[in-house]
Design a protein around this motif. Structure first.
Motif, PDB file in Angstrom:
ATOM      1  N   LYS A  63       0.802  -1.199   0.151  1.00 52.46           N
ATOM      2  CA  LYS A  63       0.024  -0.134   0.001  1.00 52.46           C
ATOM      3  C   LYS A  63       0.893   1.207   0.069  1.00 52.46           C
ATOM      4  O   LYS A  63       1.917   1.350   0.648  1.00 52.46           O
ATOM      5  N   ASN A  64       0.476   2.382  -0.718  1.00 53.89           N
ATOM      6  CA  ASN A  64       1.147   3.683  -0.992  1.00 53.89           C
ATOM      7  C   ASN A  64       2.349   3.348  -1.538  1.00 53.89           C
ATOM      8  O   ASN A  64       3.412   4.163  -1.064  1.00 53.89           O
ATOM      9  N   TYR A  65       2.880   2.311  -2.308  1.00 53.39           N
ATOM     10  CA  TYR A  65       4.037   2.292  -2.780  1.00 53.39           C
ATOM     11  C   TYR A  65       3.914   1.536  -4.207  1.00 53.39           C
ATOM     12  O   TYR A  65       4.187   2.071  -5.165  1.00 53.39           O
ATOM     13  N   VAL A  66       3.662   0.339  -4.287  1.00 57.99           N
ATOM     14  CA  VAL A  66       3.841  -0.652  -5.569  1.00 57.99           C
ATOM     15  C   VAL A  66       2.826  -1.656  -5.459  1.00 57.99           C
ATOM     16  O   VAL A  66       2.840  -2.250  -4.636  1.00 57.99           O
ATOM     17  N   GLU A  80      12.505  -5.036   1.599  1.00 55.61           N
ATOM     18  CA  GLU A  80      13.723  -4.295   1.375  1.00 55.61           C
ATOM     19  C   GLU A  80      12.793  -2.792   0.695  1.00 55.61           C
ATOM     20  O   GLU A  80      13.096  -1.761   1.311  1.00 55.61           O
ATOM     21  N   TRP A  81      11.998  -3.018   0.095  1.00 57.33           N
ATOM     22  CA  TRP A  81      11.200  -1.860  -0.796  1.00 57.33           C
ATOM     23  C   TRP A  81      10.581  -1.037   0.312  1.00 57.33           C
ATOM     24  O   TRP A  81      10.396   0.038   0.388  1.00 57.33           O
ATOM     25  N   THR A  82       9.824  -1.973   1.160  1.00 58.49           N
ATOM     26  CA  THR A  82       9.069  -1.181   2.099  1.00 58.49           C
ATOM     27  C   THR A  82       9.883  -0.499   2.903  1.00 58.49           C
ATOM     28  O   THR A  82       9.591   1.054   3.324  1.00 58.49           O
ATOM     29  N   SER A  83      11.091  -0.866   3.477  1.00 60.00           N
ATOM     30  CA  SER A  83      11.851  -0.159   4.443  1.00 60.00           C
ATOM     31  C   SER A  83      12.497   0.983   3.983  1.00 60.00           C
ATOM     32  O   SER A  83      12.473   2.044   4.448  1.00 60.00           O
ATOM     33  N   ARG A  84      12.851   0.923   2.576  1.00 59.43           N
ATOM     34  CA  ARG A  84      13.301   1.901   1.739  1.00 59.43           C
ATOM     35  C   ARG A  84      12.323   3.068   1.610  1.00 59.43           C
ATOM     36  O   ARG A  84      12.631   4.356   1.699  1.00 59.43           O
ATOM     37  N   GLY A  85      10.893   2.576   1.600  1.00 56.63           N
ATOM     38  CA  GLY A  85       9.970   3.595   0.993  1.00 56.63           C
ATOM     39  C   GLY A  85       9.732   4.447   2.418  1.00 56.63           C
ATOM     40  O   GLY A  85       9.260   5.522   2.288  1.00 56.63           O
ATOM     41  N   LYS A  86      10.092   4.153   3.442  1.00 50.21           N
ATOM     42  CA  LYS A  86      10.028   4.786   4.703  1.00 50.21           C
ATOM     43  C   LYS A  86      10.757   6.242   4.886  1.00 50.21           C
ATOM     44  O   LYS A  86      10.227   7.157   5.449  1.00 50.21           O
ATOM     45  N   ILE A  87      11.751   5.913   4.152  1.00 50.63           N
ATOM     46  CA  ILE A  87      12.952   7.449   4.017  1.00 50.63           C
ATOM     47  C   ILE A  87      12.463   8.001   2.762  1.00 50.63           C
ATOM     48  O   ILE A  87      13.177   9.176   2.508  1.00 50.63           O
ATOM     49  N   ARG A  88      11.463   7.515   1.821  1.00 48.81           N
ATOM     50  CA  ARG A  88      11.291   8.493   0.625  1.00 48.81           C
ATOM     51  C   ARG A  88      10.821   9.843   0.752  1.00 48.81           C
ATOM     52  O   ARG A  88      11.100  10.762  -0.130  1.00 48.81           O
ATOM     53  N   PRO A 121       4.421   8.459  -5.206  1.00 44.72           N
ATOM     54  CA  PRO A 121       5.787   8.854  -5.764  1.00 44.72           C
ATOM     55  C   PRO A 121       6.881   8.279  -5.113  1.00 44.72           C
ATOM     56  O   PRO A 121       6.823   7.907  -3.955  1.00 44.72           O
ATOM     57  N   ILE A 122       7.722   7.805  -5.889  1.00 43.24           N
ATOM     58  CA  ILE A 122       8.910   6.832  -5.187  1.00 43.24           C
ATOM     59  C   ILE A 122      10.392   7.813  -5.640  1.00 43.24           C
ATOM     60  O   ILE A 122      10.732   7.405  -6.691  1.00 43.24           O
ATOM     61  N   VAL A 136      -2.281   5.830 -18.041  1.00 44.58           N
ATOM     62  CA  VAL A 136      -3.203   6.704 -18.613  1.00 44.58           C
ATOM     63  C   VAL A 136      -4.563   6.592 -18.493  1.00 44.58           C
ATOM     64  O   VAL A 136      -5.130   7.732 -18.369  1.00 44.58           O
ATOM     65  N   LYS A 137      -5.258   5.497 -17.912  1.00 44.76           N
ATOM     66  CA  LYS A 137      -6.413   5.298 -17.650  1.00 44.76           C
ATOM     67  C   LYS A 137      -6.536   3.753 -16.699  1.00 44.76           C
ATOM     68  O   LYS A 137      -5.726   3.035 -17.174  1.00 44.76           O
ATOM     69  N   GLY A 138      -7.234   3.978 -15.891  1.00 37.57           N
ATOM     70  CA  GLY A 138      -7.252   2.953 -15.100  1.00 37.57           C
ATOM     71  C   GLY A 138      -6.771   3.084 -13.687  1.00 37.57           C
ATOM     72  O   GLY A 138      -6.547   2.212 -12.851  1.00 37.57           O
ATOM     73  N   GLU A 139      -6.429   4.344 -13.116  1.00 42.46           N
ATOM     74  CA  GLU A 139      -5.568   4.671 -12.176  1.00 42.46           C
ATOM     75  C   GLU A 139      -6.760   3.905 -10.777  1.00 42.46           C
ATOM     76  O   GLU A 139      -6.180   3.537  -9.759  1.00 42.46           O
ATOM     77  N   ASP A 140      -7.840   4.006 -11.183  1.00 40.85           N
ATOM     78  CA  ASP A 140      -8.842   3.553  -9.984  1.00 40.85           C
ATOM     79  C   ASP A 140      -8.645   2.193  -9.834  1.00 40.85           C
ATOM     80  O   ASP A 140      -9.041   1.520  -8.970  1.00 40.85           O
ATOM     81  N   VAL A 141      -8.420   1.259 -10.971  1.00 40.38           N
ATOM     82  CA  VAL A 141      -8.395  -0.123 -10.933  1.00 40.38           C
ATOM     83  C   VAL A 141      -6.775  -0.525 -10.191  1.00 40.38           C
ATOM     84  O   VAL A 141      -6.997  -1.119  -9.243  1.00 40.38           O
ATOM     85  N   VAL A 142      -5.956   0.437 -10.508  1.00 44.22           N
ATOM     86  CA  VAL A 142      -4.589   0.192  -9.748  1.00 44.22           C
ATOM     87  C   VAL A 142      -4.938   0.434  -8.073  1.00 44.22           C
ATOM     88  O   VAL A 142      -4.391  -0.506  -7.301  1.00 44.22           O
ATOM     89  N   GLN A 143      -5.753   1.400  -8.092  1.00 41.91           N
ATOM     90  CA  GLN A 143      -5.920   1.498  -6.401  1.00 41.91           C
ATOM     91  C   GLN A 143      -6.841   0.504  -5.774  1.00 41.91           C
ATOM     92  O   GLN A 143      -6.607   0.365  -4.704  1.00 41.91           O
ATOM     93  N   GLU A 144      -7.652   0.001  -6.565  1.00 45.68           N
ATOM     94  CA  GLU A 144      -8.557  -1.038  -6.114  1.00 45.68           C
ATOM     95  C   GLU A 144      -7.509  -2.304  -5.833  1.00 45.68           C
ATOM     96  O   GLU A 144      -7.873  -2.953  -4.764  1.00 45.68           O
ATOM     97  N   ILE A 145      -6.740  -2.581  -6.752  1.00 44.02           N
ATOM     98  CA  ILE A 145      -5.682  -3.764  -6.367  1.00 44.02           C
ATOM     99  C   ILE A 145      -4.939  -3.376  -5.095  1.00 44.02           C
ATOM    100  O   ILE A 145      -4.595  -4.411  -4.304  1.00 44.02           O
ATOM    101  N   GLU A 146      -4.696  -2.214  -5.115  1.00 44.23           N
ATOM    102  CA  GLU A 146      -3.681  -1.728  -3.901  1.00 44.23           C
ATOM    103  C   GLU A 146      -4.530  -2.080  -2.689  1.00 44.23           C
ATOM    104  O   GLU A 146      -3.685  -2.174  -1.475  1.00 44.23           O
ATOM    105  N   GLU A 147      -5.799  -1.849  -2.703  1.00 46.09           N
ATOM    106  CA  GLU A 147      -6.538  -2.252  -1.479  1.00 46.09           C
ATOM    107  C   GLU A 147      -6.846  -3.402  -0.971  1.00 46.09           C
ATOM    108  O   GLU A 147      -7.522  -3.674   0.068  1.00 46.09           O
TER     109      GLU A 147
END
Length: 171
Positions: A63-66, A80-88, A121-122, A136-147
């Protein structure tokens, strides 16, 4: 020599400029950066044409990353991605580090192709990914997957994935 250059230019324009990811949550339309990452776009297009992504699961959702699809089950990479994301938030960002960018890992391993879609943003994106497109379209779908609910290793508790990918010259 001039003939070869003309062929290369015409070939570049013949390449599809968009990919439509049909996922279990809906459609995500991606603009491919043919000029910025031509080798990666070529590989992605080739894999799409071979059906490589058909039935592929999103196996890491941070969540809030990738969100990540591919054949790797490397849990250490997600941690590793998550721990690095904390300093982003302490780093400066550039337009290339926006949310909804699509990329793959920088790796010499040609056996697989990991697909990442950023959901925030990363700043250190260039350290990890070759960015080759953007949603370019489907940001809502990406967010649904993220949830979707995940376990402690960021793996979805329910199956969510790519049904197939269709390449388009224009949208």
């Amino acid at each position: 020599m001039i003939k070869d250059d003309a062929y290369a230019v015409s070939k570049k324009f013949d390449l599809p400029g968009h990919a439509v990811l049909n996922t279990s949550k809906g459609y995500i339309i991606v603009e491919l950066f043919k000029d910025g990452s031509p080798e990666t776009v070529d590989k992605f297009i080739d894999l799409c044409q071979k059906g490589y992504f058909k039935g592929m699961s999103f196996h890491h959702v941070i969540k809030n990353y990738v969100i990540q699809a591919g054949h790797s089950k490397d849990l250490a990479a997600a941690d590793e991605w998550t721990s690095r994301g904390k300093i982003r938030s302490q780093l400066r960002t550039s337009p290339k580090h926006e949310a909804f960018m699509i990329g793959t890992v920088k790796s010499k391993d040609s056996k697989g192709f990991e697909l990442y879609i950023t959901t925030a943003p990363i700043p250190d994106l260039n350290d990890k990914l070759i960015v080759f497109g953007r949603v370019v379209k489907g940001e809502d779908v990406v967010q649904e997957i993220e949830e979707v609910d995940t376990d402690e290793h960021y793996q979805p508790k329910s199956d969510v994935g790519i049904i197939n990918v269709t390449l388009k010259h224009a949208i």
